[in-house]
Design an enzyme around this catalytic site. Structure first.
Site, PDB file in Angstrom:
ATOM      1  N   ARG A 131     -15.964   1.458   3.881  1.00 11.06           N
ATOM      2  CA  ARG A 131     -16.944   2.414   4.392  1.00 11.06           C
ATOM      3  C   ARG A 131     -16.289   3.760   4.637  1.00 11.06           C
ATOM      4  O   ARG A 131     -16.815   4.808   4.303  1.00 11.06           O
ATOM      5  CB  ARG A 131     -17.555   1.913   5.712  1.00 11.06           C
ATOM      6  N   GLY A 132     -15.071   3.725   5.261  1.00  9.64           N
ATOM      7  CA  GLY A 132     -14.428   4.971   5.677  1.00  9.64           C
ATOM      8  C   GLY A 132     -14.890   5.363   7.070  1.00  9.64           C
ATOM      9  O   GLY A 132     -15.868   4.815   7.600  1.00  9.64           O
ATOM     10  N   ASP A 133     -14.157   6.284   7.667  1.00  4.96           N
ATOM     11  CA  ASP A 133     -14.519   6.816   8.993  1.00  4.96           C
ATOM     12  C   ASP A 133     -14.997   8.251   8.838  1.00  4.96           C
ATOM     13  O   ASP A 133     -14.828   8.852   7.774  1.00  4.96           O
ATOM     14  CB  ASP A 133     -13.311   6.730   9.927  1.00  4.96           C
ATOM     15  N   GLU A 191       0.848  -1.205   0.000  1.00  2.00           N
ATOM     16  CA  GLU A 191       0.000   0.000   0.000  1.00  2.00           C
ATOM     17  C   GLU A 191       0.876   1.244   0.000  1.00  2.00           C
ATOM     18  O   GLU A 191       1.893   1.286   0.699  1.00  2.00           O
ATOM     19  CB  GLU A 191      -0.878  -0.003   1.262  1.00  2.00           C
ATOM     20  N   GLN A 242      -6.669  -5.599   8.387  1.00  2.00           N
ATOM     21  CA  GLN A 242      -6.100  -4.533   9.210  1.00  2.00           C
ATOM     22  C   GLN A 242      -4.753  -5.048   9.725  1.00  2.00           C
ATOM     23  O   GLN A 242      -4.530  -6.266   9.807  1.00  2.00           O
ATOM     24  CB  GLN A 242      -7.072  -4.260  10.383  1.00  2.00           C
ATOM     25  N   ALA A 258     -19.596  -0.599   3.562  1.00  2.00           N
ATOM     26  CA  ALA A 258     -18.815  -1.069   2.410  1.00  2.00           C
ATOM     27  C   ALA A 258     -19.666  -2.002   1.565  1.00  2.00           C
ATOM     28  O   ALA A 258     -19.592  -1.989   0.332  1.00  2.00           O
ATOM     29  CB  ALA A 258     -17.555  -1.772   2.906  1.00  2.00           C
ATOM     30  N   HIS A 302     -13.690  -5.398  13.945  1.00  3.38           N
ATOM     31  CA  HIS A 302     -13.794  -3.949  13.762  1.00  3.38           C
ATOM     32  C   HIS A 302     -14.199  -3.321  15.098  1.00  3.38           C
ATOM     33  O   HIS A 302     -15.063  -3.854  15.804  1.00  3.38           O
ATOM     34  CB  HIS A 302     -14.833  -3.629  12.673  1.00  3.38           C
ATOM     35  N   LYS A 330       7.730   3.831   2.034  1.00  4.63           N
ATOM     36  CA  LYS A 330       9.164   3.578   2.240  1.00  4.63           C
ATOM     37  C   LYS A 330       9.578   2.362   1.403  1.00  4.63           C
ATOM     38  O   LYS A 330       9.330   1.212   1.787  1.00  4.63           O
ATOM     39  CB  LYS A 330       9.448   3.336   3.721  1.00  4.63           C
ATOM     40  N   TYR A 385      -7.197   6.419  -0.003  1.00  3.81           N
ATOM     41  CA  TYR A 385      -8.181   7.439  -0.390  1.00  3.81           C
ATOM     42  C   TYR A 385      -8.406   8.286   0.854  1.00  3.81           C
ATOM     43  O   TYR A 385      -8.689   7.737   1.928  1.00  3.81           O
ATOM     44  CB  TYR A 385      -9.430   6.664  -0.773  1.00  3.81           C
TER      45      TYR A 385
HETATM   46  P1  FAD Z   1     -17.733  -1.893   6.900  1.00  3.66           P
HETATM   47  O1  FAD Z   1     -17.501  -3.166   6.173  1.00  3.66           O
HETATM   48  O2  FAD Z   1     -18.928  -1.106   6.508  1.00  3.66           O
HETATM   49  O3  FAD Z   1     -17.792  -2.259   8.472  1.00  3.66           O
HETATM   50  C1  FAD Z   1     -17.849  -1.223   9.455  1.00  3.66           C
HETATM   51  C2  FAD Z   1     -18.624  -1.756  10.679  1.00  3.66           C
HETATM   52  O4  FAD Z   1     -20.005  -1.977  10.320  1.00  3.66           O
HETATM   53  C3  FAD Z   1     -18.153  -3.111  11.201  1.00  3.66           C
HETATM   54  O5  FAD Z   1     -18.370  -3.124  12.584  1.00  3.66           O
HETATM   55  C4  FAD Z   1     -19.024  -4.127  10.498  1.00  3.66           C
HETATM   56  O6  FAD Z   1     -19.129  -5.351  11.227  1.00  3.66           O
HETATM   57  C5  FAD Z   1     -20.359  -3.372  10.412  1.00  3.66           C
HETATM   58  N1  FAD Z   1     -21.102  -3.675   9.177  1.00  3.66           N
HETATM   59  C6  FAD Z   1     -20.588  -3.992   7.961  1.00  3.66           C
HETATM   60  N2  FAD Z   1     -21.568  -4.144   7.047  1.00  3.66           N
HETATM   61  C7  FAD Z   1     -22.738  -3.916   7.700  1.00  3.66           C
HETATM   62  C8  FAD Z   1     -24.089  -3.920   7.298  1.00  3.66           C
HETATM   63  N3  FAD Z   1     -24.450  -4.180   6.027  1.00  3.66           N
HETATM   64  N4  FAD Z   1     -25.041  -3.608   8.234  1.00  3.66           N
HETATM   65  C9  FAD Z   1     -24.710  -3.329   9.526  1.00  3.66           C
HETATM   66  N5  FAD Z   1     -23.414  -3.350   9.959  1.00  3.66           N
HETATM   67  C10 FAD Z   1     -22.448  -3.620   9.059  1.00  3.66           C
HETATM   68  N6  FAD Z   1     -10.057   4.450   5.346  1.00  3.66           N
HETATM   69  C11 FAD Z   1      -9.986   5.517   4.497  1.00  3.66           C
HETATM   70  O7  FAD Z   1     -10.617   6.556   4.753  1.00  3.66           O
HETATM   71  N7  FAD Z   1      -9.215   5.474   3.354  1.00  3.66           N
HETATM   72  C12 FAD Z   1      -8.508   4.369   3.011  1.00  3.66           C
HETATM   73  O8  FAD Z   1      -7.831   4.358   1.970  1.00  3.66           O
HETATM   74  C13 FAD Z   1      -8.558   3.218   3.874  1.00  3.66           C
HETATM   75  N8  FAD Z   1      -7.881   2.091   3.566  1.00  3.66           N
HETATM   76  C14 FAD Z   1      -8.015   0.974   4.361  1.00  3.66           C
HETATM   77  C15 FAD Z   1      -7.381  -0.223   3.989  1.00  3.66           C
HETATM   78  C16 FAD Z   1      -7.491  -1.361   4.784  1.00  3.66           C
HETATM   79  C17 FAD Z   1      -6.826  -2.640   4.345  1.00  3.66           C
HETATM   80  C18 FAD Z   1      -8.235  -1.311   5.999  1.00  3.66           C
HETATM   81  C19 FAD Z   1      -8.336  -2.530   6.878  1.00  3.66           C
HETATM   82  C20 FAD Z   1      -8.878  -0.130   6.387  1.00  3.66           C
HETATM   83  C21 FAD Z   1      -8.779   1.016   5.571  1.00  3.66           C
HETATM   84  N9  FAD Z   1      -9.427   2.223   5.900  1.00  3.66           N
HETATM   85  C22 FAD Z   1      -9.355   3.306   5.061  1.00  3.66           C
HETATM   86  C23 FAD Z   1     -10.165   2.342   7.172  1.00  3.66           C
HETATM   87  C24 FAD Z   1     -11.669   1.959   7.036  1.00  3.66           C
HETATM   88  O9  FAD Z   1     -12.344   2.907   6.257  1.00  3.66           O
HETATM   89  C25 FAD Z   1     -12.235   1.900   8.466  1.00  3.66           C
HETATM   90  O10 FAD Z   1     -11.659   0.833   9.176  1.00  3.66           O
HETATM   91  C26 FAD Z   1     -13.756   1.920   8.603  1.00  3.66           C
HETATM   92  O11 FAD Z   1     -14.055   2.127   9.999  1.00  3.66           O
HETATM   93  C27 FAD Z   1     -14.462   0.636   8.224  1.00  3.66           C
HETATM   94  O12 FAD Z   1     -14.410   0.362   6.904  1.00  3.66           O
HETATM   95  P2  FAD Z   1     -14.981  -1.039   6.329  1.00  3.66           P
HETATM   96  O13 FAD Z   1     -14.923  -0.964   4.872  1.00  3.66           O
HETATM   97  O14 FAD Z   1     -14.351  -2.198   7.006  1.00  3.66           O
HETATM   98  O15 FAD Z   1     -16.510  -0.903   6.838  1.00  3.66           O
END
Ligand code: FAD
Length: 284
Positions: A105-107, A15, A176, A125, A149, A272, A47
């Site tokens: 999903r993002g934060d 990454e 993660q 997501a 998560h 790096k 992103y």
């Molecule tokens: P989700 O899959 O939506 O999950 C989030 C929470 O909701 C979890 O607790 C899950 O169990 C729950 N959930 C999932 N689906 C549902 C559903 N349908 N209904 C109800 N609950 C649900 N952030 C950035 O801003 N930019 C980046 O480039 C970025 N890159 C990343 C790369 C990796 C490899 C990782 C692991 C994380 C990255 N993140 C990035 C951080 C990520 O956006 C956060 O960890 C965010 O809090 C969760 O994203 P997610 O896609 O896992 O969410």
């Protein structure tokens, strides 16, 4: 095509993130020119929270795909996207020959209110994955969490939504960061028992400076084993020593993961190339 890479023993990916300042874009190109020499199976580009630097993500992904000739995986987050902007983003990536996305999903970005975050168009997501699959033929990666998560109520709940993402068409998961391989091995078993059979890339963050613990690691809420916290204490005043020890720690993790037959290794390179190269050369 990333899909075709999974017929070999261990898929290698890493990454990078876009630079904060526009004029530093050439630094990341130089880093990528160096990482390219390792012949990685793909390189992902982060992103910014809420899409703050989506143009840079697309530009860097295009450089990886077309200049480095390595498969590029562009991250994107549901936060900040609606139907129109998602369509536009997918079209832009296609135009740049980028055919792989990491759907997240993002934060909540700092500039967004709780209300704006709660009212976002795509909630999870999984919503993004469903639409991307319907609208395009993109290879889709998604995130997973060996230590669950932080917002999940339980391991079972987290696995349920991971299964949903897999069923909606995820082609691979990237974990993660984690610092104890046993946590990953237990998680992989849980995933398989839950019927999730998508390739998983183990996300490895080399702790090359003590500040990373205060930033990336605390954000990820990954647990830090005693062996690693001892190293951090030992080298807190010795940046070169920490870099060497953190790289060695990551090499040991990767060597053990490959021995255990993980499908993919994903290095959080922190831009790096020297550390990434050292890990790759020692462990693969
Ligand atoms: P989700 O899959 O939506 O999950 C989030 C929470 O909701 C979890 O607790 C899950 O169990 C729950 N959930 C999932 N689906 C549902 C559903 N349908 N209904 C109800 N609950 C649900 N952030 C950035 O801003 N930019 C980046 O480039 C970025 N890159 C990343 C790369 C990796 C490899 C990782 C692991 C994380 C990255 N993140 C990035 C951080 C990520 O956006 C956060 O960890 C965010 O809090 C969760 O994203 P997610 O896609 O896992 O969410």
């Amino acid at each position: 095509m990333i899909k075709e890479k999974y017929n070999k023993k261990t898929v290698f990916s890493c990454e990078v993130f876009p630079p904060k300042r526009n004029d530093d874009i050439y630094d990341i190109f130089k880093t990528l020119d160096e990482i390219k020499l390792l012949n990685p199976d793909f390189i992902s580009v982060t992103y910014g929270a809420g899409g703050s630097n989506s143009k840079k993500t697309a530009t860097i992904a295009a450089y990886i795909q077309n200049i480095c000739e390595v498969e590029a995986l562009a991250h994107m987050t549901a936060v900040g996207l609606d139907e129109a902007s998602l369509t536009e983003l997918l079209e832009e990536l296609k135009k740049k020959q980028v055919n792989n996305v990491l759907a997240l999903r993002g934060d909540k970005p700092r500039a967004m209110t709780d209300e704006e975050f709660d009212n976002r168009y795509y909630k999870h997501a999984s919503d993004l994955i469903k639409v991307i699959n319907e609208k395009s033929d993109m290879f889709i990666a998604a995130a997973c969490y060996p230590e669950i998560h932080p917002e999940s109520k339980s391991k079972e709940d987290d696995l349920k939504y991971l299964k949903l993402k897999a069923d909606l068409g995820v082609d691979c998961f990237i974990t993660q960061m984690f610092f104890d391989n046993d946590i990953l091995y237990r998680f992989l078993e849980d995933m398989r028992n839950a019927g999730i059979n998508v390739p998983v890339h183990a996300g490895i963050m080399p702790i090359t400076n003590v500040n990373l613990l205060g930033t990336s690691v605390s954000i990820s809420v990954s647990s830090v084993p005693k062996k690693l916290s001892n190293l951090i204490a030992k080298y807190s005043e010795d940046p070169e020593g920490m870099k060497k020890a953190g790289t060695e720690y990551a090499i040991n993790q990767v060597t053990d993961l490959i021995k255990h037959g993980v499908e993919g290794i994903h290095i959080y390179s922190m831009n790096k190339s020297d550390v990434t190269t050292e890990i790759y050369k020692a462990a693969f």
